[in-house]
Write a protein that holds these residues in place. Structure first.
Motif, PDB file in Angstrom:
ATOM      1  N   VAL A  78       4.866 -51.410  61.909  1.00 35.13           N
ATOM      2  CA  VAL A  78       3.769 -51.113  60.992  1.00 35.13           C
ATOM      3  C   VAL A  78       3.164 -52.427  60.517  1.00 35.13           C
ATOM      4  CG1 VAL A  78       3.124 -49.986  58.835  1.00 35.13           C
ATOM      5  CG2 VAL A  78       4.934 -49.001  60.269  1.00 35.13           C
ATOM      6  N   LEU A  79       1.876 -52.607  60.768  1.00 40.84           N
ATOM      7  CA  LEU A  79       1.198 -53.868  60.450  1.00 40.84           C
ATOM      8  C   LEU A  79       0.113 -53.655  59.397  1.00 40.84           C
ATOM      9  CD1 LEU A  79       0.720 -55.207  64.089  1.00 40.84           C
ATOM     10  CD2 LEU A  79       2.483 -55.891  62.461  1.00 40.84           C
ATOM     11  N   THR A  80       0.137 -54.492  58.366  1.00 41.49           N
ATOM     12  CA  THR A  80      -0.914 -54.469  57.349  1.00 41.49           C
ATOM     13  C   THR A  80      -1.437 -55.868  57.036  1.00 41.49           C
ATOM     14  OG1 THR A  80       0.768 -54.548  55.595  1.00 41.49           O
ATOM     15  CG2 THR A  80      -0.023 -52.367  56.252  1.00 41.49           C
ATOM     16  N   ASP A  81      -0.743 -56.900  57.501  1.00 41.99           N
ATOM     17  CA  ASP A  81      -1.155 -58.282  57.251  1.00 41.99           C
ATOM     18  C   ASP A  81      -2.168 -58.705  58.314  1.00 41.99           C
ATOM     19  OD1 ASP A  81      -1.499 -60.939  56.727  1.00 41.99           O
ATOM     20  OD2 ASP A  81       0.623 -61.492  56.926  1.00 41.99           O
ATOM     21  N   LYS A  82      -3.439 -58.608  57.974  1.00 42.51           N
ATOM     22  CA  LYS A  82      -4.490 -58.860  58.951  1.00 42.51           C
ATOM     23  C   LYS A  82      -4.597 -60.322  59.372  1.00 42.51           C
ATOM     24  CE  LYS A  82      -7.113 -54.825  57.451  1.00 42.51           C
ATOM     25  NZ  LYS A  82      -8.383 -54.258  56.968  1.00 42.51           N
ATOM     26  N   SER A  83      -3.974 -61.208  58.628  1.00 40.96           N
ATOM     27  CA  SER A  83      -3.994 -62.622  59.016  1.00 40.96           C
ATOM     28  C   SER A  83      -3.216 -62.860  60.307  1.00 40.96           C
ATOM     29  CB  SER A  83      -3.413 -63.488  57.892  1.00 40.96           C
ATOM     30  OG  SER A  83      -2.023 -63.238  57.714  1.00 40.96           O
ATOM     31  N   GLN A  84      -2.355 -61.900  60.679  1.00 42.08           N
ATOM     32  CA  GLN A  84      -1.576 -62.026  61.914  1.00 42.08           C
ATOM     33  C   GLN A  84      -2.290 -61.452  63.137  1.00 42.08           C
ATOM     34  OE1 GLN A  84       2.798 -61.170  61.568  1.00 42.08           O
ATOM     35  NE2 GLN A  84       2.118 -60.036  59.757  1.00 42.08           N
ATOM     36  N   TYR A  85      -3.321 -60.655  62.914  1.00 41.98           N
ATOM     37  CA  TYR A  85      -3.905 -59.884  64.004  1.00 41.98           C
ATOM     38  C   TYR A  85      -4.482 -60.746  65.121  1.00 41.98           C
ATOM     39  CZ  TYR A  85      -3.451 -55.690  61.049  1.00 41.98           C
ATOM     40  OH  TYR A  85      -2.968 -54.668  60.276  1.00 41.98           O
ATOM     41  N   GLY A 102      -6.809 -49.422  57.882  1.00 37.64           N
ATOM     42  CA  GLY A 102      -5.919 -49.585  56.736  1.00 37.64           C
ATOM     43  C   GLY A 102      -4.518 -49.978  57.154  1.00 37.64           C
ATOM     44  N   VAL A 103      -4.138 -49.619  58.363  1.00 39.27           N
ATOM     45  CA  VAL A 103      -2.838 -49.966  58.916  1.00 39.27           C
ATOM     46  C   VAL A 103      -2.926 -49.880  60.434  1.00 39.27           C
ATOM     47  CG1 VAL A 103      -1.953 -47.590  58.850  1.00 39.27           C
ATOM     48  CG2 VAL A 103      -0.340 -49.496  58.777  1.00 39.27           C
ATOM     49  N   VAL A 104      -2.154 -50.706  61.112  1.00 43.76           N
ATOM     50  CA  VAL A 104      -2.042 -50.634  62.570  1.00 43.76           C
ATOM     51  C   VAL A 104      -0.583 -50.341  62.904  1.00 43.76           C
ATOM     52  CG1 VAL A 104      -2.211 -51.871  64.759  1.00 43.76           C
ATOM     53  CG2 VAL A 104      -3.959 -52.220  62.995  1.00 43.76           C
ATOM     54  N   ILE A 105      -0.364 -49.323  63.716  1.00 44.47           N
ATOM     55  CA  ILE A 105       0.997 -48.992  64.143  1.00 44.47           C
ATOM     56  C   ILE A 105       1.132 -49.271  65.631  1.00 44.47           C
ATOM     57  CG2 ILE A 105       2.697 -47.145  64.432  1.00 44.47           C
ATOM     58  CD1 ILE A 105       1.644 -45.861  61.910  1.00 44.47           C
ATOM     59  N   VAL A 106       2.077 -50.123  65.961  1.00 43.58           N
ATOM     60  CA  VAL A 106       2.379 -50.417  67.365  1.00 43.58           C
ATOM     61  C   VAL A 106       3.541 -49.516  67.778  1.00 43.58           C
ATOM     62  CG1 VAL A 106       3.008 -52.167  69.059  1.00 43.58           C
ATOM     63  CG2 VAL A 106       1.636 -52.804  67.060  1.00 43.58           C
TER      64      VAL A 106
END
Length: 211
Positions: A78-85, A102-106
């Motif tokens: 579960v990803l929410t830290d957009k600085s990592q994208y 709002g969230v990215v799920i891998v």
């Protein structure tokens, strides 16, 4: 006379209840069918944060998917830290979706399984390839998307596997083990605009008894 009327009224209630149950069975137009038919790919979001409880609900639905031999090869990042994208999704053409969500799920898959073999079910656990992981992970991803629709959110199934150039940065950025495949990247968010489902019903794709 009163007895006859009472008997007729009772029969009507019983028959009506039976008919209602039959109608529910023959014409299942309830919430489940409505949710399935309303699911659509949403590619633009307003960027609002999705509550953690909702994300957990989505993952609970994903993990309710069918899985061969109950192996459950799925894991979810579960990803929410957009600085990592920019690093995790380097070169990915869906970056705009990821940044707006709002969230990215891998959705990840363990391509192996460690358990006794079928030939020796009481023997020692052995690590071997799991030939059914693709089926299980696809089912989990679809469950995730249906739960997104049920919550009034939008999502888009973006492919990661089997494209090496898309998988490589995700593998590296998330620190995935060698036996784990990043199968799908699903941005989820509150839709920015109106989105309508496609009517994919096609009777020419149906065959009865034989092709």
């Amino acid at each position: 006379m009163k007895k006859v009327i009472l008997m007729m009224a009772t029969a009507a209630v019983l028959f009506g209840g039976c008919c209602e149950k039959q109608c529910d069975t023959v014409n299942p137009t309830g919430a489940v069918m409505e949710n399935i038919l309303n699911r659509k790919s949403v590619r633009s979001y307003n960027g609002d944060t999705i509550p953690a409880a909702v994300v957990e609900d989505l993952l609970r639905a994903a993990m309710a998917a069918p899985t061969g031999m109950d192996i459950r090869p799925w894991s979810f990042v579960v990803l929410t830290d957009k600085s990592q994208y920019e690093t995790i999704f380097e070169g990915n053409g869906n970056m705009k979706k990821f940044m707006e969500s709002g969230v990215v799920i891998v959705v990840c898959a363990d391509t192996t399984v460690t358990r006794p073999t079928r030939e020796n079910p009481n023997g020692p656990a052995v690590t071997m390839p799991n030939p059914m992981w693709r089926d299980d992970i696809a089912a989990a991803t679809e469950n995730l998307l249906l739960a997104v629709e049920a919550h009034g959110l939008g999502a888009c199934w973006t492919a990661c596997y089997p494209f090496a150039n898309t998988m490589a940065p995700v593998r590296k950025g998330l620190g995935l083990p060698d036996n784990v495949v990043p199968y799908a990247v699903v941005p989820i968010g509150y839709p920015a605009g109106e989105n309508q489902p496609k009517d994919k019903w096609d009777t020419t794709r149906i065959h009865y008894d034989r092709w």
